[in-house]
Design an enzyme around this catalytic site. Structure first.
Site, PDB file in Angstrom:
ATOM      1  N   GLY A 107       8.712 -15.347  -3.604  1.00 56.97           N
ATOM      2  CA  GLY A 107       7.539 -15.055  -2.801  1.00 56.97           C
ATOM      3  C   GLY A 107       6.267 -15.253  -3.604  1.00 56.97           C
ATOM      4  O   GLY A 107       6.291 -15.388  -4.832  1.00 56.97           O
ATOM      5  N   CYS A 108       5.143 -15.253  -2.903  1.00 53.56           N
ATOM      6  CA  CYS A 108       3.859 -15.524  -3.555  1.00 53.56           C
ATOM      7  C   CYS A 108       3.416 -14.361  -4.444  1.00 53.56           C
ATOM      8  O   CYS A 108       3.118 -14.554  -5.631  1.00 53.56           O
ATOM      9  CB  CYS A 108       2.807 -15.870  -2.517  1.00 53.56           C
ATOM     10  SG  CYS A 108       2.724 -14.735  -1.106  1.00 53.56           S
ATOM     11  N   TYR A 109       3.372 -13.157  -3.884  1.00 56.54           N
ATOM     12  CA  TYR A 109       3.030 -11.999  -4.717  1.00 56.54           C
ATOM     13  C   TYR A 109       3.999 -11.853  -5.901  1.00 56.54           C
ATOM     14  O   TYR A 109       3.563 -11.654  -7.042  1.00 56.54           O
ATOM     15  CB  TYR A 109       3.039 -10.716  -3.893  1.00 56.54           C
ATOM     16  CG  TYR A 109       1.840 -10.483  -3.007  1.00 56.54           C
ATOM     17  CD1 TYR A 109       0.541 -10.510  -3.518  1.00 56.54           C
ATOM     18  CD2 TYR A 109       2.001 -10.192  -1.657  1.00 56.54           C
ATOM     19  CE1 TYR A 109      -0.555 -10.269  -2.701  1.00 56.54           C
ATOM     20  CE2 TYR A 109       0.909  -9.950  -0.823  1.00 56.54           C
ATOM     21  CZ  TYR A 109      -0.369  -9.991  -1.349  1.00 56.54           C
ATOM     22  OH  TYR A 109      -1.455  -9.749  -0.533  1.00 56.54           O
TER      23      TYR A 109
ATOM     24  N   SER B 186       3.217 -14.200  -8.860  1.00 51.43           N
ATOM     25  CA  SER B 186       2.047 -13.840  -9.664  1.00 51.43           C
ATOM     26  C   SER B 186       2.322 -12.621 -10.539  1.00 51.43           C
ATOM     27  O   SER B 186       1.868 -12.557 -11.685  1.00 51.43           O
ATOM     28  CB  SER B 186       0.838 -13.584  -8.765  1.00 51.43           C
ATOM     29  OG  SER B 186       0.995 -12.407  -7.995  1.00 51.43           O
TER      30      SER B 186
END
EC number: 1.2.1.38
Length: 346
Positions: free
Chosen positions: A148-150, A153
Site C-alpha cells: 500500500g501507499c502509506y 512510505s
C-alpha cells in the site's frame, strides 16, 4: 517482448500503469479491462492517453485474458482481486496484485480488517513487494502483494532504525498526509472539490485505518518482535503525494549525522531511495510523478526523539511504479527499466 494485462484499468493506479508501461521497452500492454467501460478505447476514459494508447477496454474474463498474456497486474479493489487471482495462478501466469488481498500473511487478521479471505492457501505464496527489502524473494515469486501507499512510505522510513535497533519499537507514532487520488476515482461526497479544497483533516483516527496491520506486520519482521504503532492519516487538498512524519524514541543519545550515515549505508545502491543531507527535508513536490522515496532524518535533542520524514508519489512508488519495479525483478530485467521518471516540477 512481455505481453501484459492490466485488470482494472479505469482507476488511477490503472492509468498510471499504462503511462509507465507505455515507455517500457520490453513490454506490450495487450489487454486492459474495465467492467464499467468495456468496449470503449481507454483514451476515451483518460483523454491524456489520446493518440498514444487507444487500446479498447474489455470485460474481465480471467481464462481468456490468461491465454493471451505473460503477466497480469490486478488493479482491483480488495475482494475483487482474490476472486480472479487464483485463475491466473492456475494457468501459470505471474501476478502482481495492487489490492490489499495478499499483503497480510494471516488469514484471520485479514478477515478482522477486511472480510473472510476466499483463498487463504495462496497467502504463503505471496511475496510482499518492497524491492529494497525483498529483492531476492521477489525475483523468485509468482505472486506479488504490491504494498500500500502509506505502508511503503512508513516501512522505508523506519527500516534502518528498526534493523539497527536504534529506537524503542514500542514508541512509534506516524502522522501521514495523502493527496486525494489515494481515495480512488470513485465518486464520493468526501472527495468533492468543495469538501477537500482549503481544508486539511484527519481520518481513520484511533487505530482503525486498514493499512495498520500491513504496516505492523512488516515493521515487526524488521524489529524481530511484534510491535504496535499509532498511525493517523490525513487528507490534504492536492492530487497526489504522501508525506509521512514518523516519531520514535531513541534507545540512547544519537546525532542526526550518525543516523543519516546509517540510512546512507542501508540504502546504498538503491536506485529509488534518496537519503537527504542533514538539515534538508523532503517535499511531495520533489517526488511527484517519480518512483523515488525521499527520506530526511533529524533528532529532537530535548526529548530524545528521532523524527523521520518520507515523501513518495502515492500512485508511483506507492502503487504502479513499485509494481513495475517488481515486474522487472520477477522477469529478470534491469530493475529501473521503464522507471527513469524525473519528478514533475513545479
Amino acid at each position: 517482448m512481455l505481453k501484459v494485462a492490466i485488470v482494472g484499468a479505469s482507476g488511477y493506479t490503472g492509468v498510471e500503469l499504462l503511462r509507465i508501461l507505455h515507455s517500457h521497452p520490453e513490454v506490450a500492454v495487450t489487454c486492459v479491462t474495465s467492467e464499467q467501460s468495456a468496449g470503449r478505447p481507454v483514451s476515451s476514459v483518460f483523454p491524456s492517453l489520446r493518440g498514444r494508447c487507444d487500446i479498447v477496454l474489455e470485460n474481465l474474463e480471467p481464462v481468456g485474458i490468461a491465454e493471451k498474456v505473460d503477466i497480469v497486474f490486478t488493479a482491483l479493489p480488495h475482494k475483487a482481486a482474490m476472486e480472479v487471482v487464483p485463475t491466473f495462478m492456475k494457468m501459470g501466469k505471474d501476478v502482481i496484485d495492487l489490492s490489499a488481498d495478499y499483503r497480510i500473511h494471516d488469514a484471520d487478521t485479514y478477515g478482522k480488517w477486511y472480510e473472510p479471505h476466499l483463498n487463504p492457501e495462496l497467502l504463503p505464496e505471496a511475496v510482499y513487494g518492497i524491492p529494497e527489502l525483498r529483492r531476492a524473494e521477489i525475483a523468485e515469486a509468482s505472486l506479488i502483494a504490491n504494498p500500500g501507499c502509506y505502508p511503503t512510505s512508513v516501512i522505508l522510513g523506519l527500516a534502518p532504525l528498526l534493523k539497527g535497533k536504534v529506537i524503542d519499537p514500542r514508541s512509534i507514532i506516524v502522522d501521514a498526509a495523502s493527496g486525494t487520488s489515494g481515495a480512488g476515482r470513485g465518486a464520493k461526497v468526501d472527495n468533492l472539490y468543495c469538501e477537500v479544497n482549503e481544508g486539511f483533516r484527519a481520518y481513520g483516527v484511533g487505530g482503525v485505518h486498514r493499512h495498520i496491520p500491513e504496516i505492523e506486520q512488516e515493521l515487526s519482521l524488521l524489529a524481530g518482535s511484534p510491535l504496535n504503532i499509532t498511525f493517523t492519516p490525513h487528507l490534504v487538498p492536492m492530487d497526489r503525494g504522501i508525506l509521512s512524519t514518523i516519531y520514535s524514541q531513541t534507545a540512547g543519545s544519537v546525532k542526526a549525522a550518525d543516523l543519516i550515515a546509517l540510512y546512507e549505508a542501508f540504502y546504498d545502491g538503491e536506485p529509488f531511495v534518496r537519503v537527504l543531507p542533514e538539515g534538508v527535508l523532503p517535499s511531495t513536490a520533489h517526488v511527484r510523478g517519480s518512483n523515488f522515496c525521499d527520506i530526511g532524518i533529524t533528532v529532537d535533542q530535548r526529548t530524545g526523539r528521532v523524527i523521520v520524514i518520507s515523501a513518495i508519489d502515492n500512485l508511483v512508488k506507492g502503487a504502479s511504479g513499485q509494481a513495475v519495479q517488481n515486474m522487472n525483478l520477477m522477469c529478470g530485467l534491469p530493475e529501473t527499466l521503464g522507471l527513469d521518471l524525473l519528478p514533475v516540477f513545479p
